[in-house]
Scaffold this motif. Structure first.
Motif, short mmCIF file in Angstrom:
data_model
loop_
_atom_site.label_atom_id
_atom_site.label_comp_id
_atom_site.label_asym_id
_atom_site.label_seq_id
_atom_site.Cartn_x
_atom_site.Cartn_y
_atom_site.Cartn_z
N GLY A 158 9.56 9.53 -11.05
CA GLY A 158 8.85 10.32 -12.05
C GLY A 158 9.02 11.81 -11.81
N GLU A 159 9.08 12.20 -10.54
CA GLU A 159 9.28 13.62 -10.20
C GLU A 159 10.68 14.09 -10.60
N LEU A 160 11.63 13.15 -10.70
CA LEU A 160 13.00 13.50 -11.09
C LEU A 160 13.18 13.56 -12.60
N GLY A 161 12.16 13.10 -13.34
CA GLY A 161 12.26 13.12 -14.79
C GLY A 161 12.35 11.75 -15.43
N PHE A 162 12.37 10.67 -14.62
CA PHE A 162 12.32 9.32 -15.18
C PHE A 162 10.94 9.14 -15.81
N ASP A 163 10.89 8.67 -17.06
CA ASP A 163 9.58 8.56 -17.70
C ASP A 163 9.36 7.25 -18.45
N ALA A 164 10.20 6.26 -18.18
CA ALA A 164 9.94 4.92 -18.71
C ALA A 164 10.32 3.92 -17.64
N PHE A 165 9.45 2.93 -17.44
CA PHE A 165 9.64 1.97 -16.36
C PHE A 165 9.30 0.57 -16.87
#
Length: 275
Positions: A23-30
């Motif tokens: 999430g800190e890297l910009g991933f926003d869907a899991f």
């Protein structure tokens, strides 16, 4: 714009930690899988070097395998439809996709079509926030949802009787998705804005502010939330771990906010403060 999908095979104890790191890297869907999870990020902000740095660090602690592939934007619906399962939260709230039937026992029914936006209710933080929302009187209240993702918490505010709702997100496609979900759930008046905390500066005060983001953003932006929170208003936060709660409480106390309660699920926290 195309997306990057990371498929991670890792044990459950480390899945939540890696979700936060990504999430800190910009991933926003899991999307959770049987032996780990899939994570998604837009191709323009993806850094394979930064990803590998994180995964290699954790590979020294726990066995993990991962793969990387590009997914065209138009194929996203196929991805989440294959994995999306309906939820029932707090014994009252149904969260489902449009192709699921509404449960007869649901007092509140939310239909979410994610389209790459975070917030389907499957992540612990979204569930915790909804559970906390159920304890707060939203009737005829003015509500702000920061980092709204799919718009699920803003829609929940509408279900609970809020009269005015503003939702804010930093990604344009997420804003588009939140607006679509708001309309689909019969809340077309939800004001979905593109941007960050700067978009709420000078707003009329809110009775309730919801922010499910991450520890660093919450600490950076809490003063901006407090500036537009009514006296006796409520601030509900999530997106961080139990070990981060003292720092969140200290920051809130420094702004004159009073801790009232918090919930924990798999080490994730949602906390309620009152102005």
């Amino acid at each position: 714009m195309d997306f990057i999908e990371i498929t991670l095979h890792v044990n459950e104890d480390f899945a939540d930690i890696l979700t936060a790191e990504l999430g800190e890297l910009g991933f926003d869907a899991f999307i959770d899988t049987e032996d780990g999870f899939n994570a998604y990020i837009t191709e323009d902000i993806f850094s394979e070097e930064r990803l590998k740095a994180i995964l290699n660090r954790y590979a020294e602690m726990v066995p993990l395998q991962y793969s990387i592939q590009k997914i065209a934007k138009q194929n996203w619906n196929e991805e989440w439809e294959r994995n999306f399962e309906p939820l029932f939260i707090g014994g009252k709230v149904s969260v489902r996709a449009s192709f699921h039937e509404k449960p007869a026992e649901a007092k509140y029914d939310i239909v979410i079509n994610p389209k790459m936006s975070f917030g389907t209710g499957h992540h612990e933080t979204t569930t915790l926030m909804i559970e906390n929302q159920l304890t707060i009187d939203h009737q005829n209240k003015r509500v702000l949802d920061m980092g709204c993702g799919t718009g699920i918490l803003a829609i929940m505010a509408g279900e609970l009787g809020a009269s005015e709702i503003v939702a804010v997100e930093i990604e344009d496609w997420t804003v588009e998705n939140a607006r679509e979900n708001a309309v689909y759930n019969d809340y077309p008046a939800i004001d979905v804005r593109l941007g960050g905390a700067e978009t709420i500066a000078g707003d009329e005060p809110y009775d309730i502010i919801l922010a499910n983001i991450n520890r660093n953003v919450l600490l950076d932006d809490m003063a901006a939330y407090k500036a537009v929170l009514k006296q006796e208003g409520w601030l509900l936060l999530s997106g961080f771990y139990t070990e981060d709660l003292p720092a969140i409480q200290e920051s809130a106390a420094g702004l004159g906010l009073t801790y009232t309660s918090h919930r924990v699920k798999n080490n994730w926290v949602s906390v309620i403060f009152k102005a």
